[in-house]
Scaffold this motif. Structure first.
Motif, PDB file in Angstrom:
ATOM      1  N   SER A  22      -7.226   6.579   6.050  1.00 14.20           N
ATOM      2  CA  SER A  22      -6.504   5.340   5.771  1.00 14.20           C
ATOM      3  C   SER A  22      -7.530   4.213   5.666  1.00 14.20           C
ATOM      4  O   SER A  22      -8.666   4.346   6.131  1.00 14.20           O
ATOM      5  CB  SER A  22      -5.490   5.028   6.874  1.00 14.20           C
ATOM      6  N   ILE A  23      -7.125   3.126   5.020  1.00 10.67           N
ATOM      7  CA  ILE A  23      -7.926   1.906   5.008  1.00 10.67           C
ATOM      8  C   ILE A  23      -6.996   0.771   5.415  1.00 10.67           C
ATOM      9  O   ILE A  23      -5.784   0.840   5.225  1.00 10.67           O
ATOM     10  CB  ILE A  23      -8.574   1.607   3.633  1.00 10.67           C
ATOM     11  N   THR A  24      -7.586  -0.269   5.988  1.00  8.86           N
ATOM     12  CA  THR A  24      -6.813  -1.437   6.398  1.00  8.86           C
ATOM     13  C   THR A  24      -7.174  -2.605   5.492  1.00  8.86           C
ATOM     14  O   THR A  24      -8.351  -2.966   5.381  1.00  8.86           O
ATOM     15  CB  THR A  24      -7.109  -1.798   7.869  1.00  8.86           C
ATOM     16  N   LEU A  25      -6.163  -3.164   4.840  1.00  5.86           N
ATOM     17  CA  LEU A  25      -6.355  -4.347   4.008  1.00  5.86           C
ATOM     18  C   LEU A  25      -6.066  -5.588   4.838  1.00  5.86           C
ATOM     19  O   LEU A  25      -5.117  -5.608   5.627  1.00  5.86           O
ATOM     20  CB  LEU A  25      -5.431  -4.317   2.794  1.00  5.86           C
ATOM     21  N   VAL A  26      -6.894  -6.609   4.651  1.00  9.57           N
ATOM     22  CA  VAL A  26      -6.738  -7.874   5.357  1.00  9.57           C
ATOM     23  C   VAL A  26      -6.520  -8.964   4.315  1.00  9.57           C
ATOM     24  O   VAL A  26      -7.341  -9.122   3.395  1.00  9.57           O
ATOM     25  CB  VAL A  26      -7.983  -8.187   6.227  1.00  9.57           C
ATOM     26  N   ALA A  27      -5.429  -9.706   4.439  1.00  6.45           N
ATOM     27  CA  ALA A  27      -5.091 -10.744   3.462  1.00  6.45           C
ATOM     28  C   ALA A  27      -6.244 -11.720   3.264  1.00  6.45           C
ATOM     29  O   ALA A  27      -6.840 -12.197   4.230  1.00  6.45           O
ATOM     30  CB  ALA A  27      -3.836 -11.496   3.902  1.00  6.45           C
ATOM     31  N   GLY A  28      -6.579 -11.963   1.998  1.00 11.15           N
ATOM     32  CA  GLY A  28      -7.616 -12.914   1.638  1.00 11.15           C
ATOM     33  C   GLY A  28      -9.035 -12.427   1.875  1.00 11.15           C
ATOM     34  O   GLY A  28      -9.992 -13.136   1.592  1.00 11.15           O
ATOM     35  N   VAL A  46      -0.003  -5.504   0.033  1.00  8.78           N
ATOM     36  CA  VAL A  46       0.177  -5.905  -1.362  1.00  8.78           C
ATOM     37  C   VAL A  46      -1.126  -6.499  -1.878  1.00  8.78           C
ATOM     38  O   VAL A  46      -1.748  -7.341  -1.221  1.00  8.78           O
ATOM     39  CB  VAL A  46       1.316  -6.941  -1.501  1.00  8.78           C
ATOM     40  N   VAL A  47      -1.527  -6.048  -3.080  1.00  7.32           N
ATOM     41  CA  VAL A  47      -2.695  -6.621  -3.755  1.00  7.32           C
ATOM     42  C   VAL A  47      -2.250  -7.262  -5.061  1.00  7.32           C
ATOM     43  O   VAL A  47      -1.244  -6.863  -5.645  1.00  7.32           O
ATOM     44  CB  VAL A  47      -3.805  -5.571  -4.024  1.00  7.32           C
ATOM     45  N   GLY A  86      -2.380  -4.666   5.812  1.00 11.83           N
ATOM     46  CA  GLY A  86      -1.775  -3.488   6.431  1.00 11.83           C
ATOM     47  C   GLY A  86      -2.559  -2.244   6.062  1.00 11.83           C
ATOM     48  O   GLY A  86      -3.579  -2.316   5.367  1.00 11.83           O
ATOM     49  N   ASP A  87      -2.086  -1.120   6.545  1.00 11.41           N
ATOM     50  CA  ASP A  87      -2.768   0.153   6.307  1.00 11.41           C
ATOM     51  C   ASP A  87      -2.284   0.814   5.020  1.00 11.41           C
ATOM     52  O   ASP A  87      -1.081   0.815   4.728  1.00 11.41           O
ATOM     53  CB  ASP A  87      -2.533   1.111   7.477  1.00 11.41           C
TER      54      ASP A  87
END
Length: 197
Positions: free
Chosen positions: A24-30, A110-111, A174-175
């Protein structure tokens, strides 16, 4: 018709061409992908940092369609997730045909699409001749001539088909895990085609 989905995810803490597949990867807003060398509010790609380190980072997340790997295989190139430096490998989604500003819900995170990846000579350094799989002339003829740099005036006049994926910024974190469905939300019209960023 199959539903668009995440096939694989990858990240890498160091600046190198390929990324390491992950569960998994974790996306962080901005910011981008947590623990990835390209995460940041300002540009992180080394060539762009040299030009202007204060540019906004429009390349926080790199997405590639898995169908490109099928095209590569047909030409004798075997590729695996992360090989081309992508963070998210997708399936059943025409990433290249989506307009700028499209939102992709990757199962919660969301991207927002910002542009095309501009294929560079590093692709041929990774696998000699591979550039012709991800770059073609306007008539569709494959080429292994490098595309103009995004910092050059020729970037807007060169008539090339770039197939090395799309770039995005993180709107909601999120993941992201393989097999998650992808939901596409188009921006209000009129739509603008993706250009190299």
């Amino acid at each position: 018709m199959p539903r668009p989905r995440v096939v694989a995810v990858s990240r890498d803490e160091t600046h190198r061409f390929s990324k390491l597949p992950a569960d998994s990867i974790t996306l962080v807003a901005g910011l981008g992908v947590l623990g990835d060398a390209h995460a940041g509010t300002l540009v992180q790609h080394r060539s762009r940092v040299r030009r202007d380190p204060n540019q906004p980072n429009l390349r926080q997340v790199h997405l590639i369609h898995s169908e490109l790997f099928d095209d590569a295989r047909a030409l004798g190139y075997e590729l695996a997730p992360g090989d081309l430096g992508e963070n998210v490998l997708t399936a059943d989604l025409d990433l290249l045909g989506l307009p700028t500003g499209t939102l992709l819900d990757l199962g919660g995170p969301v991207v927002r699409l910002t542009g095309l990846r501009n294929p560079c000579v590093q692709i041929n350094d990774f696998r000699p001749g591979l550039l012709k799989v991800v770059l073609a002339r306007e008539d569709g003829t494959p080429t292994d001539e490098p595309a103009p740099s995004t910092g050059s005036p020729e970037i807007t006049t060169a008539r090339l088909i770039r197939k090395a994926g799309v770039m995005a910024v993180v709107e909601y974190g999120g993941d992201v895990v393989p097999h998650q469905p992808i939901t596409v939300t188009l921006p209000p019209g009129p739509h603008t085609a993706l250009v190299p960023v």
